[in-house]
Design a protein around this motif. Structure first.
Motif, PDB file in Angstrom:
ATOM      1  N   CYS A 111       0.857  -1.177   0.000  1.00 44.02           N
ATOM      2  CA  CYS A 111       0.000   0.000   0.000  1.00 44.02           C
ATOM      3  C   CYS A 111       0.903   1.240   0.000  1.00 44.02           C
ATOM      4  O   CYS A 111       2.095   1.141  -0.251  1.00 44.02           O
ATOM      5  N   ASN A 112       0.375   2.415   0.290  1.00 43.00           N
ATOM      6  CA  ASN A 112       1.145   3.673   0.205  1.00 43.00           C
ATOM      7  C   ASN A 112       2.301   3.673   1.209  1.00 43.00           C
ATOM      8  O   ASN A 112       2.074   3.613   2.417  1.00 43.00           O
ATOM      9  N   VAL A 113       3.522   3.778   0.706  1.00 43.48           N
ATOM     10  CA  VAL A 113       4.717   3.705   1.548  1.00 43.48           C
ATOM     11  C   VAL A 113       5.221   5.108   1.859  1.00 43.48           C
ATOM     12  O   VAL A 113       5.156   6.003   1.020  1.00 43.48           O
ATOM     13  N   PHE A 114       5.730   5.294   3.084  1.00 43.65           N
ATOM     14  CA  PHE A 114       6.361   6.566   3.432  1.00 43.65           C
ATOM     15  C   PHE A 114       7.468   6.307   4.436  1.00 43.65           C
ATOM     16  O   PHE A 114       7.523   5.251   5.067  1.00 43.65           O
ATOM     17  N   PHE A 133      -1.515   3.601   4.919  1.00 41.18           N
ATOM     18  CA  PHE A 133      -0.108   3.964   4.780  1.00 41.18           C
ATOM     19  C   PHE A 133       0.739   2.956   5.543  1.00 41.18           C
ATOM     20  O   PHE A 133       0.415   2.603   6.680  1.00 41.18           O
ATOM     21  N   ILE A 134       1.838   2.527   4.915  1.00 40.26           N
ATOM     22  CA  ILE A 134       2.757   1.610   5.594  1.00 40.26           C
ATOM     23  C   ILE A 134       4.117   2.288   5.741  1.00 40.26           C
ATOM     24  O   ILE A 134       4.636   2.894   4.792  1.00 40.26           O
ATOM     25  N   LEU A 137       7.562  -2.190   5.956  1.00 35.42           N
ATOM     26  CA  LEU A 137       7.567  -2.827   4.645  1.00 35.42           C
ATOM     27  C   LEU A 137       8.886  -3.557   4.414  1.00 35.42           C
ATOM     28  O   LEU A 137       8.901  -4.665   3.856  1.00 35.42           O
ATOM     29  N   ALA A 138       9.981  -2.971   4.865  1.00 33.10           N
ATOM     30  CA  ALA A 138      11.289  -3.615   4.720  1.00 33.10           C
ATOM     31  C   ALA A 138      11.317  -4.967   5.427  1.00 33.10           C
ATOM     32  O   ALA A 138      11.786  -5.970   4.870  1.00 33.10           O
ATOM     33  N   LYS A 139      10.799  -5.014   6.642  1.00 33.86           N
ATOM     34  CA  LYS A 139      10.762  -6.283   7.395  1.00 33.86           C
ATOM     35  C   LYS A 139       9.919  -7.322   6.670  1.00 33.86           C
ATOM     36  O   LYS A 139      10.266  -8.510   6.634  1.00 33.86           O
ATOM     37  N   LEU A 140       8.812  -6.870   6.077  1.00 34.12           N
ATOM     38  CA  LEU A 140       7.945  -7.797   5.353  1.00 34.12           C
ATOM     39  C   LEU A 140       8.599  -8.271   4.056  1.00 34.12           C
ATOM     40  O   LEU A 140       8.455  -9.440   3.674  1.00 34.12           O
ATOM     41  N   PHE A 141       9.324  -7.398   3.372  1.00 31.92           N
ATOM     42  CA  PHE A 141      10.058  -7.798   2.172  1.00 31.92           C
ATOM     43  C   PHE A 141      11.062  -8.905   2.514  1.00 31.92           C
ATOM     44  O   PHE A 141      11.194  -9.897   1.781  1.00 31.92           O
TER      45      PHE A 141
END
Length: 323
Positions: free
Chosen positions: A165-168, A219-220, A225-229
Protein backbone atom coordinates in the motif's frame (compact mmCIF):
# COMPACT_ATOMS: atom_id res chain seq x y z
CA UNK A 1 26.12 -21.56 1.78
CA UNK A 2 25.92 -17.76 1.95
CA UNK A 3 23.01 -16.10 0.15
CA UNK A 4 23.98 -13.18 -2.06
CA UNK A 5 20.98 -10.84 -2.17
CA UNK A 6 20.99 -8.16 -4.86
CA UNK A 7 18.56 -5.27 -4.31
CA UNK A 8 17.81 -3.21 -7.42
CA UNK A 9 16.58 0.31 -6.72
CA UNK A 10 18.49 -0.11 -3.48
CA UNK A 11 19.14 3.60 -2.96
CA UNK A 12 15.44 4.58 -2.82
CA UNK A 13 12.85 4.72 -0.05
CA UNK A 14 12.27 0.96 0.34
CA UNK A 15 15.83 -0.07 -0.48
CA UNK A 16 17.26 2.21 2.20
CA UNK A 17 14.75 0.85 4.72
CA UNK A 18 15.71 -2.75 3.92
CA UNK A 19 19.38 -1.80 4.29
CA UNK A 20 18.67 -0.26 7.71
CA UNK A 21 16.89 -3.43 8.92
CA UNK A 22 19.69 -5.68 7.61
CA UNK A 23 22.29 -3.46 9.32
CA UNK A 24 20.42 -4.01 12.60
CA UNK A 25 20.05 -7.77 12.05
CA UNK A 26 23.61 -8.41 10.82
CA UNK A 27 22.73 -11.84 9.33
CA UNK A 28 25.78 -14.12 9.12
CA UNK A 29 24.52 -16.30 6.25
CA UNK A 30 23.52 -13.48 3.88
CA UNK A 31 25.48 -10.89 1.90
CA UNK A 32 23.30 -7.95 0.82
CA UNK A 33 24.20 -5.70 -2.12
CA UNK A 34 22.22 -2.50 -2.74
CA UNK A 35 22.53 -1.04 -6.24
CA UNK A 36 21.13 2.09 -7.87
CA UNK A 37 21.00 3.71 -11.29
CA UNK A 38 24.72 4.55 -11.12
CA UNK A 39 25.58 0.85 -10.96
CA UNK A 40 23.77 -0.25 -14.13
CA UNK A 41 21.28 0.87 -16.77
CA UNK A 42 18.62 -1.79 -16.28
CA UNK A 43 16.90 -0.84 -19.54
CA UNK A 44 20.06 -2.14 -21.28
CA UNK A 45 20.51 -5.91 -21.33
CA UNK A 46 24.30 -5.86 -21.52
CA UNK A 47 24.60 -3.38 -18.66
CA UNK A 48 22.26 -5.54 -16.58
CA UNK A 49 24.22 -8.69 -17.49
CA UNK A 50 27.49 -7.03 -16.42
CA UNK A 51 25.98 -6.21 -13.04
CA UNK A 52 24.74 -9.77 -12.53
CA UNK A 53 28.13 -11.13 -13.61
CA UNK A 54 29.87 -8.83 -11.12
CA UNK A 55 27.77 -9.77 -8.08
CA UNK A 56 26.49 -13.26 -9.05
CA UNK A 57 23.38 -13.03 -6.84
CA UNK A 58 21.57 -16.08 -5.52
CA UNK A 59 18.51 -13.97 -4.60
CA UNK A 60 17.10 -10.69 -5.96
CA UNK A 61 14.76 -8.06 -4.54
CA UNK A 62 13.65 -6.03 -7.54
CA UNK A 63 12.59 -2.49 -6.59
CA UNK A 64 13.95 -0.51 -9.56
CA UNK A 65 11.41 1.22 -11.79
CA UNK A 66 10.82 4.36 -13.80
CA UNK A 67 8.42 6.29 -11.58
CA UNK A 68 6.82 9.73 -11.58
CA UNK A 69 3.93 11.83 -10.39
CA UNK A 70 0.42 11.89 -11.82
CA UNK A 71 1.01 14.45 -14.57
CA UNK A 72 4.35 12.93 -15.61
CA UNK A 73 2.54 9.59 -16.00
CA UNK A 74 -0.36 11.10 -17.93
CA UNK A 75 1.96 12.72 -20.48
CA UNK A 76 4.42 9.84 -20.86
CA UNK A 77 2.48 6.56 -20.75
CA UNK A 78 4.51 5.07 -23.61
CA UNK A 79 7.82 5.78 -21.88
CA UNK A 80 6.56 4.34 -18.60
CA UNK A 81 5.31 1.22 -20.40
CA UNK A 82 8.42 0.55 -22.50
CA UNK A 83 11.13 1.43 -20.00
CA UNK A 84 9.55 -0.50 -17.13
CA UNK A 85 8.94 -3.52 -19.35
CA UNK A 86 12.60 -3.38 -20.45
CA UNK A 87 13.82 -3.12 -16.85
CA UNK A 88 11.61 -5.95 -15.62
CA UNK A 89 12.32 -8.26 -18.56
CA UNK A 90 16.09 -7.76 -18.25
CA UNK A 91 16.13 -8.39 -14.48
CA UNK A 92 14.01 -11.55 -14.73
CA UNK A 93 15.88 -12.86 -17.80
CA UNK A 94 19.26 -12.42 -16.13
CA UNK A 95 17.91 -13.91 -12.89
CA UNK A 96 16.98 -17.00 -14.94
CA UNK A 97 20.33 -17.09 -16.77
CA UNK A 98 22.29 -16.79 -13.51
CA UNK A 99 20.14 -19.44 -11.77
CA UNK A 100 18.88 -17.01 -9.12
CA UNK A 101 16.95 -19.08 -6.57
CA UNK A 102 14.32 -16.45 -5.82
CA UNK A 103 13.23 -13.03 -7.09
CA UNK A 104 10.82 -10.76 -5.19
CA UNK A 105 9.54 -7.90 -7.37
CA UNK A 106 7.66 -4.83 -6.16
CA UNK A 107 4.30 -4.02 -7.74
CA UNK A 108 1.88 -1.22 -6.77
CA UNK A 109 -1.77 -0.86 -5.80
CA UNK A 110 -2.24 1.36 -8.89
CA UNK A 111 -2.18 -1.82 -11.00
CA UNK A 112 -5.63 -2.82 -9.74
CA UNK A 113 -8.67 -2.21 -11.97
CA UNK A 114 -10.03 1.33 -11.91
CA UNK A 115 -13.55 -0.02 -11.42
CA UNK A 116 -13.54 -2.62 -8.66
CA UNK A 117 -15.08 -3.60 -5.33
CA UNK A 118 -13.41 -3.08 -1.95
CA UNK A 119 -11.39 -4.30 -0.24
CA UNK A 120 -9.15 -5.23 -3.15
CA UNK A 121 -7.21 -8.50 -2.90
CA UNK A 122 -4.59 -10.42 -4.83
CA UNK A 123 -7.13 -12.20 -7.06
CA UNK A 124 -8.37 -8.92 -8.61
CA UNK A 125 -5.20 -7.64 -10.31
CA UNK A 126 -6.17 -8.62 -13.87
CA UNK A 127 -9.95 -8.15 -13.56
CA UNK A 128 -10.18 -4.98 -15.66
CA UNK A 129 -8.25 -1.97 -17.00
CA UNK A 130 -6.26 0.19 -14.56
CA UNK A 131 -6.92 3.93 -14.33
CA UNK A 132 -6.22 5.54 -17.69
CA UNK A 133 -3.96 8.22 -16.20
CA UNK A 134 -1.08 5.76 -15.63
CA UNK A 135 -1.98 2.75 -17.75
CA UNK A 136 1.58 2.46 -19.12
CA UNK A 137 3.18 2.03 -15.70
CA UNK A 138 0.32 -0.15 -14.45
CA UNK A 139 0.38 -2.62 -17.33
CA UNK A 140 4.18 -2.87 -17.15
CA UNK A 141 3.90 -3.77 -13.47
CA UNK A 142 1.10 -6.26 -14.15
CA UNK A 143 3.34 -7.97 -16.68
CA UNK A 144 5.78 -8.86 -13.89
CA UNK A 145 3.10 -11.15 -12.45
CA UNK A 146 2.45 -12.67 -15.90
CA UNK A 147 6.18 -13.16 -16.51
CA UNK A 148 6.69 -14.72 -13.07
CA UNK A 149 3.97 -17.27 -13.79
CA UNK A 150 5.47 -18.07 -17.21
CA UNK A 151 8.98 -18.63 -15.80
CA UNK A 152 7.52 -20.83 -13.07
CA UNK A 153 5.48 -22.87 -15.55
CA UNK A 154 8.35 -23.35 -17.99
CA UNK A 155 11.35 -23.59 -15.66
CA UNK A 156 9.99 -23.97 -12.10
CA UNK A 157 11.48 -20.57 -11.17
CA UNK A 158 10.51 -19.04 -7.82
CA UNK A 159 9.88 -15.52 -9.08
CA UNK A 160 7.19 -13.76 -7.04
CA UNK A 161 5.90 -10.25 -6.31
CA UNK A 162 4.47 -8.10 -3.55
CA UNK A 163 1.90 -5.29 -3.68
CA UNK A 164 2.51 -2.65 -0.99
CA UNK A 165 0.00 0.00 0.00
CA UNK A 166 1.14 3.67 0.21
CA UNK A 167 4.72 3.71 1.55
CA UNK A 168 6.36 6.57 3.43
CA UNK A 169 9.43 7.16 5.57
CA UNK A 170 13.02 8.45 5.56
CA UNK A 171 14.76 8.76 2.15
CA UNK A 172 11.41 9.34 0.40
CA UNK A 173 11.16 11.64 -2.63
CA UNK A 174 9.90 15.03 -1.42
CA UNK A 175 10.02 16.72 -4.84
CA UNK A 176 6.89 18.79 -5.61
CA UNK A 177 4.91 17.35 -8.52
CA UNK A 178 6.65 13.98 -8.19
CA UNK A 179 6.19 13.09 -4.53
CA UNK A 180 3.27 11.16 -3.09
CA UNK A 181 0.87 12.58 -0.53
CA UNK A 182 2.88 12.27 2.71
CA UNK A 183 6.29 13.51 1.46
CA UNK A 184 4.50 16.20 -0.54
CA UNK A 185 2.69 17.49 2.54
CA UNK A 186 5.84 17.27 4.66
CA UNK A 187 7.71 19.42 2.14
CA UNK A 188 4.89 21.98 1.85
CA UNK A 189 4.42 22.29 5.62
CA UNK A 190 8.16 22.76 6.11
CA UNK A 191 8.15 25.46 3.40
CA UNK A 192 5.13 27.13 5.04
CA UNK A 193 6.91 27.23 8.38
CA UNK A 194 10.37 28.34 7.29
CA UNK A 195 10.48 29.65 3.71
CA UNK A 196 7.17 31.31 2.83
CA UNK A 197 6.45 34.76 4.22
CA UNK A 198 9.44 34.76 6.60
CA UNK A 199 8.34 38.11 8.00
CA UNK A 200 5.18 36.54 9.47
CA UNK A 201 5.03 34.95 12.91
CA UNK A 202 4.27 31.23 12.73
CA UNK A 203 0.93 31.76 14.50
CA UNK A 204 -0.17 33.94 11.56
CA UNK A 205 0.66 31.36 8.88
CA UNK A 206 -1.77 28.90 7.24
CA UNK A 207 -1.08 25.37 6.04
CA UNK A 208 -3.62 24.52 3.33
CA UNK A 209 -4.40 20.86 2.67
CA UNK A 210 -5.74 20.06 -0.80
CA UNK A 211 -9.34 18.80 -0.75
CA UNK A 212 -11.78 18.14 2.07
CA UNK A 213 -9.52 15.88 4.10
CA UNK A 214 -12.16 13.12 4.05
CA UNK A 215 -10.57 10.49 1.73
CA UNK A 216 -9.21 7.37 3.43
CA UNK A 217 -5.79 5.80 2.81
CA UNK A 218 -3.70 2.93 4.15
CA UNK A 219 -0.11 3.96 4.78
CA UNK A 220 2.76 1.61 5.59
CA UNK A 221 5.98 2.81 7.22
CA UNK A 222 9.01 1.94 5.10
CA UNK A 223 10.70 0.07 7.97
CA UNK A 224 7.65 -2.19 8.39
CA UNK A 225 7.57 -2.83 4.64
CA UNK A 226 11.29 -3.61 4.72
CA UNK A 227 10.76 -6.28 7.40
CA UNK A 228 7.94 -7.80 5.35
CA UNK A 229 10.06 -7.80 2.17
CA UNK A 230 12.78 -9.70 4.03
CA UNK A 231 10.19 -12.18 5.34
CA UNK A 232 8.86 -12.73 1.80
CA UNK A 233 12.39 -13.35 0.52
CA UNK A 234 13.14 -15.89 3.25
CA UNK A 235 9.79 -17.56 3.87
CA UNK A 236 7.05 -16.90 1.28
CA UNK A 237 7.02 -19.80 -1.19
CA UNK A 238 4.53 -18.95 -3.93
CA UNK A 239 4.62 -17.22 -7.30
CA UNK A 240 1.22 -15.67 -6.50
CA UNK A 241 1.44 -11.97 -5.50
CA UNK A 242 0.90 -10.99 -1.88
CA UNK A 243 -0.41 -7.63 -0.65
CA UNK A 244 1.80 -6.02 2.03
CA UNK A 245 -0.48 -3.57 3.78
CA UNK A 246 -1.55 -2.40 7.20
CA UNK A 247 -4.92 -3.65 8.42
CA UNK A 248 -8.14 -2.18 7.04
CA UNK A 249 -8.84 -0.75 10.50
CA UNK A 250 -5.60 1.28 10.21
CA UNK A 251 -6.96 3.43 7.39
CA UNK A 252 -6.62 7.12 8.19
CA UNK A 253 -8.24 10.18 6.68
CA UNK A 254 -6.15 12.83 4.94
CA UNK A 255 -7.33 15.16 7.73
CA UNK A 256 -5.83 12.78 10.35
CA UNK A 257 -2.59 12.78 8.34
CA UNK A 258 -2.52 16.59 8.23
CA UNK A 259 -3.17 16.87 11.97
CA UNK A 260 -0.46 14.30 12.70
CA UNK A 261 2.03 16.30 10.61
CA UNK A 262 1.07 19.54 12.35
CA UNK A 263 1.77 17.89 15.73
CA UNK A 264 5.06 16.36 14.54
CA UNK A 265 6.30 19.74 13.24
CA UNK A 266 4.85 21.56 16.29
CA UNK A 267 3.28 23.98 13.82
CA UNK A 268 1.47 26.77 15.67
CA UNK A 269 -0.36 28.27 12.70
CA UNK A 270 -3.75 27.49 11.18
CA UNK A 271 -4.68 24.28 9.37
CA UNK A 272 -7.32 24.61 6.67
CA UNK A 273 -8.71 22.53 3.80
CA UNK A 274 -8.78 23.93 0.28
CA UNK A 275 -12.04 22.46 -1.00
CA UNK A 276 -11.50 24.03 -4.44
CA UNK A 277 -8.96 21.20 -5.00
CA UNK A 278 -10.16 17.70 -5.93
CA UNK A 279 -10.15 14.92 -3.34
CA UNK A 280 -9.29 12.15 -5.77
CA UNK A 281 -10.50 8.62 -5.09
CA UNK A 282 -12.34 8.38 -1.77
CA UNK A 283 -10.78 5.08 -0.74
CA UNK A 284 -8.51 2.33 -2.13
CA UNK A 285 -8.86 -0.19 0.68
CA UNK A 286 -6.65 -3.28 0.32
CA UNK A 287 -7.11 -6.54 2.20
CA UNK A 288 -4.09 -8.00 3.99
CA UNK A 289 -5.98 -11.19 4.92
CA UNK A 290 -3.47 -13.36 3.05
CA UNK A 291 -0.55 -11.74 4.89
CA UNK A 292 -2.31 -12.01 8.26
CA UNK A 293 -3.03 -15.70 7.69
CA UNK A 294 0.67 -16.36 7.12
CA UNK A 295 2.03 -13.80 9.60
CA UNK A 296 -0.72 -13.19 12.19
CA UNK A 297 1.44 -11.60 14.89
CA UNK A 298 3.26 -8.94 12.87
CA UNK A 299 3.14 -5.62 14.70
CA UNK A 300 2.98 -2.49 12.55
CA UNK A 301 4.51 0.73 13.89
CA UNK A 302 1.87 3.18 15.12
CA UNK A 303 1.05 5.66 12.34
CA UNK A 304 1.58 8.84 14.36
CA UNK A 305 4.89 7.53 15.71
CA UNK A 306 6.05 6.72 12.18
CA UNK A 307 5.04 10.21 11.04
CA UNK A 308 7.09 11.75 13.87
CA UNK A 309 10.14 9.66 12.90
CA UNK A 310 9.79 10.65 9.24
CA UNK A 311 9.41 14.36 10.02
CA UNK A 312 12.40 14.24 12.35
CA UNK A 313 14.49 12.58 9.62
CA UNK A 314 13.39 15.22 7.09
CA UNK A 315 14.30 18.10 9.41
CA UNK A 316 17.70 16.58 10.24
CA UNK A 317 18.46 15.71 6.60
CA UNK A 318 16.77 18.66 4.89
CA UNK A 319 19.83 19.66 2.84
CA UNK A 320 20.30 16.20 1.30
CA UNK A 321 16.66 15.00 1.10
CA UNK A 322 15.33 14.49 -2.45
CA UNK A 323 13.34 17.64 -3.14
Amino acid sequence: MTKIVLVTGGTGLVGRAIEAVIDEEKPTNERWIFVGSKDADLTDLQSTRSMFDKYKPTHVIHLAAMVGGLFHNMNNNLDFLRKNMQINDNVLLLSHEFNVQKVVSCLSTCIFPDKTSYPIDETMIHNGPPHESNFGYSYAKRMIDITNRAYNEQYGSMFTSVVPCNVFGPFDNFTPGVSHVIPGMIHRLHETMYSKEPEKAQEEKTFAVYGTGKPLRQFIYSKDLAKLFIWVLRSYQSVEPIILSVDETAEVTIAHLAESLVRAFEFRGKLEFDTSKADGQYKKTASNAKLRKLLPDFQFIDFDSAIRETVQWYIENYDKARK
